[in-house]
Design a protein around this motif. Sequence first.
Motif, PDB file in Angstrom:
ATOM      1  N   SER A 236      39.268  46.703  35.510  1.00  0.00           N
ATOM      2  CA  SER A 236      40.708  46.825  35.700  1.00  0.00           C
ATOM      3  C   SER A 236      41.491  46.040  34.665  1.00  0.00           C
ATOM      4  CB  SER A 236      41.097  46.339  37.102  1.00  0.00           C
ATOM      5  OG  SER A 236      40.774  44.965  37.271  1.00  0.00           O
ATOM      6  N   ARG A 237      40.823  45.154  33.938  1.00  0.00           N
ATOM      7  CA  ARG A 237      41.460  44.375  32.880  1.00  0.00           C
ATOM      8  C   ARG A 237      40.922  44.825  31.523  1.00  0.00           C
ATOM      9  NH1 ARG A 237      42.197  38.134  34.967  1.00  0.00           N
ATOM     10  NH2 ARG A 237      42.439  38.591  37.203  1.00  0.00           N
ATOM     11  N   ARG A 248      39.066  57.131  31.464  1.00  0.00           N
ATOM     12  CA  ARG A 248      40.005  56.680  32.486  1.00  0.00           C
ATOM     13  C   ARG A 248      39.580  57.207  33.849  1.00  0.00           C
ATOM     14  NH1 ARG A 248      43.359  52.680  31.833  1.00  0.00           N
ATOM     15  NH2 ARG A 248      44.872  53.659  33.235  1.00  0.00           N
ATOM     16  N   GLN A 250      40.659  56.950  38.346  1.00  0.00           N
ATOM     17  CA  GLN A 250      41.808  56.833  39.244  1.00  0.00           C
ATOM     18  C   GLN A 250      42.141  55.361  39.537  1.00  0.00           C
ATOM     19  OE1 GLN A 250      43.730  59.359  40.479  1.00  0.00           O
ATOM     20  NE2 GLN A 250      42.528  60.853  39.319  1.00  0.00           N
ATOM     21  N   ARG A 251      43.368  55.149  39.991  1.00  0.00           N
ATOM     22  CA  ARG A 251      43.856  53.825  40.405  1.00  0.00           C
ATOM     23  C   ARG A 251      43.840  52.806  39.258  1.00  0.00           C
ATOM     24  NH1 ARG A 251      43.535  53.527  46.224  1.00  0.00           N
ATOM     25  NH2 ARG A 251      44.613  51.517  46.064  1.00  0.00           N
ATOM     26  N   ASN A 252      44.113  53.276  38.058  1.00  0.00           N
ATOM     27  CA  ASN A 252      44.215  52.412  36.878  1.00  0.00           C
ATOM     28  C   ASN A 252      42.904  51.731  36.488  1.00  0.00           C
ATOM     29  OD1 ASN A 252      47.041  52.871  36.438  1.00  0.00           O
ATOM     30  ND2 ASN A 252      47.483  51.484  38.148  1.00  0.00           N
ATOM     31  N   SER A 254      39.156  51.972  34.403  1.00  0.00           N
ATOM     32  CA  SER A 254      38.478  52.639  33.288  1.00  0.00           C
ATOM     33  C   SER A 254      36.993  52.325  33.399  1.00  0.00           C
ATOM     34  CB  SER A 254      39.002  52.140  31.936  1.00  0.00           C
ATOM     35  OG  SER A 254      40.357  52.485  31.750  1.00  0.00           O
TER      36      SER A 254
END
Length: 281
Positions: A236-237, A248, A250-252, A254
């Motif tokens: 997520s970072r 990519r 879902q939900r930001n 990768s």
Amino acid sequence: MKKFCYLALTMLLFACHSDKHSRFGNEDETTGAATTTSAKKKPAGKKTAASTTTAVPVVGERVSPGTVIRSGPKGDIIATLADYIPVHCAPLKDGWYPVSVDIDITGAEYTKPLFRKGRKLKVNGVEAGVLEKDIRLPVATNGEKMWANLSGYTEKKNIRGGTVIETALINYLRQHKDHREEDMQAFIHNFKLEEDKSLRPYTLYFNYESGIDDPSPLYRMVLVCQGKQLIGVVHSRPLDLAGTTTRRLQRNFSIHYFNGIEKSLQEDFATKFNKFIVSVD
């Protein structure tokens, strides 16, 4: 082989550190951009600071000597922390980390949580610093102990790079290029990653986000293994892994897939992960 991995990690982490801080088994003076059971099936439990004993896993980051916590970026100084105290960091923004640390308190302080300038701080019984101003803090208890949450901001330079999991993974994978699941066990142990086998045929090793921005956080990093191999890393970072391709999710989220992973396997995992992650609260 597992014993060899633990030995290798120990040698790697201790090679350049003979001082007392090496006792944590997680220090690495690497600098670099820093940039989770299953995510939110059950909210992450309350995180408390690790005690200063040998082989304590890294749960949160560690600070450098003389670290100051401020009310905001360039704001008033709230507290000064001792060297190597564990904190939780939200994602870096403009050179500043939002940080949080739980400090030990007394029963009297629990009922009247106004803390005065000059108060000495302890984290799990360990001397941790001092307050630099009068401040009211939120308090909590689990029935066994009580704590107050001290939160604020600190500069990037105050967080030891080798205790930032994204930086540590980059360095670790430079030494373990075969990406075997068994070779990752030392890293999994050192950062106290949880294991989840519900997303078959994949095994996930994960931690959660800090909880500073979201009291019920999702994953921060997930090591994705299949067939005893590490096939990718969900994150997520920001994370820059050599020899990978990025997709990519879902939900930001990768994922970095390592080169050579079959497209059909990549698609299968992405489909299953996306279906799962959009279903959680």
